[in-house]
Design an enzyme around this catalytic site. Sequence first.
Site, PDB file in Angstrom:
ATOM      1  CG  HIS A   1      -1.810   0.975   1.237  1.00  0.00           C
ATOM      2  ND1 HIS A   1      -3.136   1.003   0.713  1.00  0.00           N
ATOM      3  CD2 HIS A   1      -1.679   2.347   2.038  1.00  0.00           C
ATOM      4  CE1 HIS A   1      -3.914   2.212   0.833  1.00  0.00           C
ATOM      5  NE2 HIS A   1      -2.972   3.033   1.636  1.00  0.00           N
TER       6      HIS A   1
ATOM      7  CB  CYS B   1       2.249  -4.490 -20.144  1.00  0.00           C
ATOM      8  SG  CYS B   1       1.983  -6.339 -20.144  1.00  0.00           S
TER       9      CYS B   1
ATOM     10  CG  ASP C   1       5.909 -13.951 -15.423  1.00  0.00           C
ATOM     11  OD1 ASP C   1       6.739 -14.105 -14.418  1.00  0.00           O
ATOM     12  OD2 ASP C   1       4.699 -13.951 -15.249  1.00  0.00           O
TER      13      ASP C   1
ATOM     14  CD  GLU D   1       2.313 -13.328 -18.953  1.00  0.00           C
ATOM     15  OE1 GLU D   1       3.105 -12.649 -17.918  1.00  0.00           O
ATOM     16  OE2 GLU D   1       1.302 -13.721 -18.653  1.00  0.00           O
TER      17      GLU D   1
END
Length: 580
Positions: free
Chosen positions: A192, A505, A458, A434
Amino acid sequence: MKELTGIPASQGVAIGKAFLYVDDVFSQIPRYFLSKDELDAEWNRFREAVIAAEVEVRELRDRAQREMGEDQAKIFEAHLLMLADEDLQEQIQHRLHASQFNIEWVLWEISRELTQKLSASTDPYLKERAVDIYDVSRRLLHQLLSIKKLSLSDIQEEVILVTHNLLPSDALTMNKRWVKGIVMDMGGNTSHTAILARAFEIPAVLGLSTATREINDGELLIVDGTAGKVLVSPGVHMLERYKKVTLQLKKISEELQQLRDLPAETKDGHRVSLKVNIEVPEEAELVHRYGAEGIGLYRSEFLFLTPGQSADEEEQYHAYIKVVETMEGKPVTIRTLDVGGDKIIPDLQSTEEKNPLLGWRAIRFCLAHRELFKNQLRALLRCSVHGNLRIMFPMISGIEEFETALEVVEEAKRECQKKGAPYSEDIQIGAMIEIPSAAMTADILARRAAFFSIGTNDLVQYSLAADRGNERVAYLAQPFHPAVLRFIKQTIDAAHQAGIPAAMCGELAGNVRATALLLGLGLDEFSMSGSSIPLVKQIIRGTTKRDCETLATQALACSSYVEVNRLVNDWMKEHFPNLS
């Protein structure tokens, strides 16, 4: 001078005095024996503390909803659920009567046992749940011991916040105007605190373990959030150096801001698309702040892994529509649920897999839980009529998985039709590339996919058999390895031959050293953290497609990542000496 190294969670440099924020309530817990006649009164004391804590948490929830949105408010909904948990209260009451120790000691013992169990998990999201238990327990102890807690909202001068762990309630009340940097013992990129720091552009270094023990209150610090370093009591020379860096970064930021509304177009007229990756709906604003063309990766896991979230169809629909409407017609690519590996849903997944990164995760998990999968797909389909939404399947290994997933989409469409829920008939569905097998068969996948998005994080670890979370083999995870570059090139070429766009991405998309190389390889779309966009755009606008293609040809001819690194570094020094 002392140098501490941790996780670079939020880019930038901050210089200032340390504000050591250590809540030592757990070191003040008394321990004494009670008679049986005193136990009822002791339990009543606990119940009164729970009621008072509930009032505080409701106020925090309402404030979070006003200032940070519905999703952040749900963190405090989870805290309210913990406070009202009958099983937990029964456990505390039973321990109170069995041990006959005071309620503060009983509460501390039970909360410690629970947090230790969760903290021992290898899953970062379960570790975050330990933070929630800690936060609630701390609040109850403050009530029981009548301790007035120092509030981070009281800070009235520029400081570097140094803390063991910034709890959700602390993050909400923190005076963000005066906190110029964050240094924390705990936490990682998905915490967070990391998300908040990036959203407010506060340089942050997390996961330092011993920062609160090695830094004194008021001590001068330099926080390098880009390199993941904290310099304690730096000398005059180092201080002057970083002051110059800070001024340079400010100047560069102001100059780059002028590029915000300009296209990502090379000097010879080749245009590409720059988009942002987001974790939570509140980050959608980054698209407008940095002049991005949309969202290239919206990770949907937060809906399933955040405590207090039910992740049913309606819950998801409202979360997605919030982002889609914020984009005002700009494309939003939402990745379907990608759990497993290092992200576990406790109620649905076992943590016992011997090799979870090669196991039951992402699309494999979703196809095994079709109702869960269809809940998400129906929410996405319904949302598609409100804006430009695209769906992306993660961890596709071959055409069989992709076609099976498409069949589930058709099932979800039929269910929407039965309910009279409209959806866009031409919604685009793409595949993440990936896994090496997907890259090798990209030409086959391109016959069914509307687009590709290369997930380099990945792809690198699977291509090179190097777990990116294992520091012993981290040196092997080289994105410029010839094998990785060839997989990327093969994927892009297959996409173009089929007439579909190729995006990226993964972290490599936001790496300025890779921008020209990826342009030369033919990448159409770069998706990254918002703060990376200005520099990437500067490189794109400062070069030509032809120069980038020459660089890519040379890189593909290299025999090792060492050669590619050297080639790229030399190219950057020649074309962008101020960034090399």
